[in-house]
Design a protein around this motif. Structure first.
Motif, short mmCIF file in Angstrom:
data_model
loop_
_atom_site.label_atom_id
_atom_site.label_comp_id
_atom_site.label_asym_id
_atom_site.label_seq_id
_atom_site.Cartn_x
_atom_site.Cartn_y
_atom_site.Cartn_z
N PHE A 1 -25.95 2.26 -56.19
CA PHE A 1 -25.71 3.13 -55.04
C PHE A 1 -26.14 2.45 -53.74
O PHE A 1 -25.41 2.46 -52.74
CB PHE A 1 -26.45 4.45 -55.20
N ALA A 2 -27.33 1.85 -53.77
CA ALA A 2 -27.85 1.20 -52.56
C ALA A 2 -26.95 0.04 -52.14
O ALA A 2 -26.64 -0.12 -50.95
CB ALA A 2 -29.27 0.72 -52.80
N SER A 3 -26.53 -0.78 -53.11
CA SER A 3 -25.69 -1.93 -52.82
C SER A 3 -24.34 -1.48 -52.27
O SER A 3 -23.84 -2.03 -51.27
CB SER A 3 -25.50 -2.77 -54.08
N PHE B 1 -18.82 -5.44 -59.45
CA PHE B 1 -19.87 -4.65 -60.07
C PHE B 1 -19.66 -4.65 -61.58
O PHE B 1 -18.55 -4.92 -62.06
CB PHE B 1 -19.85 -3.21 -59.55
N HIS B 2 -20.71 -4.35 -62.31
CA HIS B 2 -20.63 -4.34 -63.77
C HIS B 2 -21.15 -3.03 -64.34
O HIS B 2 -22.16 -2.49 -63.87
CB HIS B 2 -21.42 -5.51 -64.38
N TYR B 3 -20.43 -2.52 -65.33
CA TYR B 3 -20.78 -1.28 -66.00
C TYR B 3 -22.21 -1.30 -66.52
O TYR B 3 -22.95 -0.31 -66.40
CB TYR B 3 -19.80 -1.05 -67.15
N ALA B 4 -22.61 -2.43 -67.09
CA ALA B 4 -23.97 -2.52 -67.65
C ALA B 4 -25.02 -2.37 -66.57
O ALA B 4 -26.08 -1.76 -66.80
CB ALA B 4 -24.14 -3.85 -68.37
N GLY C 1 -23.14 -8.39 -67.21
CA GLY C 1 -23.53 -8.18 -65.81
C GLY C 1 -24.71 -9.05 -65.42
O GLY C 1 -24.85 -10.18 -65.90
N ALA C 2 -25.58 -8.52 -64.56
CA ALA C 2 -26.70 -9.30 -64.05
C ALA C 2 -27.63 -9.78 -65.15
O ALA C 2 -28.23 -10.84 -65.06
CB ALA C 2 -27.49 -8.47 -63.04
N GLN D 1 -12.13 -2.41 -48.08
CA GLN D 1 -13.10 -2.79 -49.10
C GLN D 1 -12.47 -2.74 -50.49
O GLN D 1 -11.81 -1.75 -50.85
CB GLN D 1 -14.31 -1.87 -49.04
N TYR D 2 -12.73 -3.77 -51.28
CA TYR D 2 -12.22 -3.86 -52.65
C TYR D 2 -13.42 -3.88 -53.60
O TYR D 2 -14.21 -4.83 -53.60
CB TYR D 2 -11.37 -5.11 -52.83
N ILE D 3 -13.56 -2.83 -54.39
CA ILE D 3 -14.69 -2.68 -55.31
C ILE D 3 -14.16 -2.92 -56.72
O ILE D 3 -13.45 -2.08 -57.29
CB ILE D 3 -15.31 -1.27 -55.20
#
Length: 291
Positions: A198-200, A185-188, A288-289, A104-106
């Protein structure tokens, strides 16, 4: 190094990955500096252990493989001896890392200007003078920001984290984002909805936990909790590597560049971002999103 781009600087060397035998369940945390690396590593440590009291010991248990200040033979031997599920850190863009179909690459990103301002503070908190001419303490002439905009993505410049290096990280990660084992993922978003992150990530890593356990894990990873326990959560915390472990976390805020950079500096940044990214990519990389 077959089929991998070379990233070689005074601090990092991605050829060191040639000595690591990747396992199918390995977890890579891949980020530009000051974009939430330690935060994401802590989240990974919490999810893999299921223990809100876990001692992360990031420098030892989840090592930064690229960094040249540790003998790679020692790092490789320590990794090989681990019998638990491993996680490793890298500041090398994805096109310079060994790619495994199951590991896995995060990848984690942050508004480039917030990362830059955080890097300025970080340089004042470490006892290494390597980048003092990029980050002078009394920068009345704006040298630091000019080099942030002018620096190249690789070599010496890459280790100093110019904007080009951040953009290279993002483009390399996005190019692989269609793979099921590569996540952005994004810091914001981590600031806005830590429980959702966490869930994702729990789903991505295959690490489910009961709701009450997840709530305790999320609480352990809040910025305030990590800062209050800086000697536990900062890389090499409690060992005197930083002038201040607490200062490693600073404020953790977004938008810290506002009121610090001049209108001309922001305009120059805007021009470079618009020249290299689509409006959609720029919006995500900055916010981010919510972008």
């Amino acid at each position: 190094m077959t089929h991998r781009k070379l990233y070689l600087g005074p601090l990092t060397d991605n050829r060191r990955w040639d000595m690591v035998t990747i396992r199918p369940d390995d977890v890579f945390v891949v980020t530009p500096p000051k974009c939430g690396t330690t935060w994401m590593q802590t989240i990974v440590a919490l999810l893999l252990s299921g223990d809100p009291e876990v001692e992360p010991e990031l420098s030892v248990k989840m090592p930064w493989v690229d960094i040249r200040i540790r003998e790679m033979s020692d790092v490789a031997a320590r990794l090989e001896a681990m019998t638990h599920r491993r996680s490793m850190k890298s500041h090398t863009p994805m096109d310079g890392l060994p790619l495994h179909d199951q590991a896995q690459y995060i990848c984690v990103f942050r508004h480039p200007l917030d990362a830059h301002l955080s890097m300025r503070k970080h340089m004042r908190n470490i006892p290494m003078p390597w980048f003092d001419h990029w980050y002078p303490e009394d920068d009345v002439e704006g040298v630091t920001f000019r080099r942030f905009l002018d620096g190249g993505a690789e070599g010496f410049d890459g280790d100093a984290m110019p904007l080009a290096h951040i953009l290279q990280h993002y483009k390399a990660a996005k190019a692989l984002s269609d793979r099921p084992n590569v996540s952005l993922f994004h810091y914001a978003d981590m600031k806005r909805d830590l429980a959702g992150v966490f869930a994702s990530l729990s789903h991505q890593l295959g690490t489910p936990h009961p709701q009450d356990v997840m709530e305790r894990l999320v609480e352990a990873a809040t910025f305030d909790h990590m800062k209050q326990n800086a000697d536990r959560y900062a890389p090499s915390g409690g060992k005197g590597f930083f002038k201040s472990d607490t200062a490693f976390f600073q404020s953790g805020t977004n938008g810290q560049w506002q009121g610090v950079l001049s209108d001309a500096e922001v305009a120059a940044y805007d021009a470079m971002m618009d020249a290299h990214l689509t409006p959609e990519d720029r919006a995500w990389l900055e916010n981010g999103a919510a972008g």
